[in-house]
Design an enzyme around this catalytic site. Structure first.
Site: not given
Ligand code: NI
Length: 171
Positions: A52, A100-101, A142
């Site tokens: 991410q 989710c970011l 996740h």
């Molecule tokens: Ni996420």
């Protein structure tokens, strides 16, 4: 360390299979972990995975404690989990709301295993071996999915339960 920019859904770097960490207790690995924790906390995240922030390694962090984004979730201890391996302990799947970011402003209802065992290492190379359930199990699934290039909408079965946080009646 530093709060890093978050990649958002649509960025192909979120769809890669992340590479295993081979060397532990290095300045590079500790720096990556510090950046992940800073970035997670700055965004009130429950967890964050290295892909991410554009880093192609099997490293995730998570922690849930008085989180305004998840006010009803049970606490999950601060964990740095590297090269995770998951074993489902309950074949039954349970639906629960996730955000989710990398998917900002949205929530969706996602099926996950209720209970699982996870193994891996921390940044010093010390082994981690836990059996968990509930929201802890959900968070681990996740975050580990991020290392497989999977975002939670790709796990959803009912897209009518996907929407903006400020519009959904229940999330
Ligand atoms: Ni996420």
């Amino acid at each position: 360390m530093a709060v890093r920019d978050l990649l958002k859904m649509g960025d192909p770097r979120l769809l890669r299979l992340a590479r295993p960490v081979e060397r532990f207790d290095t300045p590079e690995l500790h720096g990556l972990v510090a950046d992940l924790l800073d970035t997670m906390h700055a965004n009130d995240g429950a967890g964050l995975a290295a892909p991410q922030i554009g880093v192609d390694l099997r490293v995730v962090v998570f922690q849930v404690e008085n989180n305004p984004r998840y006010p009803d979730a049970e606490p999950v201890p601060l964990t740095v989990l590297i090269n995770p391996e998951l074993t489902a302990l309950d074949p039954a799947l349970e639906e629960g709301w996730e955000g989710c970011l990398s998917v900002p402003g949205l929530r969706g209802l996602v099926p996950r295993h209720r209970a699982l065992r996870y193994r891996g290492r921390d940044a010093f190379g010390a082994p981690i071996d836990r059996t968990v359930g509930g929201f802890h199990a959900r968070v681990v699934q996740h975050e580990t999915d991020h290392l497989l290039g999977i975002l939670y909408p790709m796990r959803m079965r009912d897209m009518s339960r996907f929407g903006f946080v400020d519009a959904l009646p229940v999330a």
